[in-house]
Scaffold this active site. Structure first.
Site, PDB file in Angstrom:
ATOM      1  N   ASP A 120      62.817 -22.175   3.853  1.00  0.00           N
ATOM      2  CA  ASP A 120      61.396 -22.415   3.625  1.00  0.00           C
ATOM      3  C   ASP A 120      61.184 -23.410   2.486  1.00  0.00           C
ATOM      4  O   ASP A 120      60.238 -24.205   2.511  1.00  0.00           O
ATOM      5  CB  ASP A 120      60.667 -21.107   3.335  1.00  0.00           C
ATOM      6  CG  ASP A 120      61.307 -20.294   2.214  1.00  0.00           C
ATOM      7  OD1 ASP A 120      62.502 -20.503   1.896  1.00  0.00           O
ATOM      8  OD2 ASP A 120      60.618 -19.430   1.646  1.00  0.00           O
ATOM      9  N   GLY A 168      59.054 -15.099   7.734  1.00  0.00           N
ATOM     10  CA  GLY A 168      59.095 -14.876   6.298  1.00  0.00           C
ATOM     11  C   GLY A 168      59.568 -13.489   5.948  1.00  0.00           C
ATOM     12  O   GLY A 168      60.054 -12.736   6.799  1.00  0.00           O
TER      13      GLY A 168
END
Length: 242
Positions: free
Chosen positions: A95, A8
């Protein structure tokens, strides 16, 4: 066993699945090769998928590719169990795709809104027939706090901790309530309008701030902080020979 890596903006998550059952999930704030090497030594990993929203990850990709027999780097060219209706699929966050795929397998055959409350807050809509039509991206909670502090002359940097009144009676409370309540009103607005347009819409809430929102929203929702990881595991099966 499968290894799922989700890189991330601020953390890297490593998850181990036995088929579709999540065995272990660990989060690292920084890349630490010896620690990750030690983690991998405890599992017999057969296949791996690496997904990253970070700009630079070549070194990390090579680390896993050289250690795992079946390795897949998730990209816009990967095979998917859903259809992408996004006009620019090569710019669509990986994502976001993974979150929608994870929700699709949890509740197939119904329209789904996935809200990922992390560094940014994303809203992604999947139709009942498996078509991802798109979504929106907004600033996350921490980003809103930091922006008020950075782009003003005197407003302080405020954290989550403290009272969240309806109307603040000091500057810290005013900022905290303005940011958190404002974000909740935003989320509720999307849910209201999309539920009206797509009857039977199910709401999945995920991300680091998921529970902060969940305890304040009035709408019934599914809270699953691992929905992106679960989606990546499903995508892995579409892209490697088991």
């Amino acid at each position: 066993m499968n290894l799922i890596i989700d890189q991330g903006n601020t953390t890297i998550k490593l998850a181990v699945f036995n088929a579709f059952a999540l065995e272990t999930l660990i989060t690292y704030d920084t890349w630490n090769e010896p620690v990750i090497e030690d983690f991998l030594s405890g599992y017999d990993i057969e296949a791996c998928i690496y997904s990253s929203v970070a700009r630079k990850c070549d070194e990390h990709v090579d680390f896993f590719r050289n250690r795992i027999p079946m390795f897949h780097l998730f990209s816009s060219d990967s095979r998917l169990p859903i259809r992408i209706g996004y006009r620019t699929p090569n710019t669509l966050g990986l994502d976001r795709i993974a979150g929608v795929v994870g929700a699709y397998y949890e509740k197939p055959g119904v329209p789904i809104l996935v809200i990922d409350a992390g560094t940014a807050i994303t809203y992604d809509l999947l139709l009942a027939d498996g078509l991802f039509v798109g979504g929106n991206i907004a600033s996350g909670i921490q980003m809103r706090f930091k922006a008020l502090h950075t782009f003003t002359g005197r407003l302080p940097l405020v954290s989550f901790e403290g009272d969240i009144p309806f109307l603040g009676d000091d500057t810290f409370a005013a900022i905290r309530a303005g940011v958190i309540r404002g974000a909740c009103y935003e989320v509720e607005g999307y849910i209201r309008d999309l539920t009206h347009k797509y009857p039977g819409l199910l709401i999945f809430l995920t991300g680091g701030d998921a529970f902060l929102f969940a305890e304040r929203l009035k709408t019934p929702i599914f809270v699953d902080k691992n929905i992106v990881i679960k989606g990546l595991n499903r995508i892995l099966y579409y892209n490697v020979e088991k």
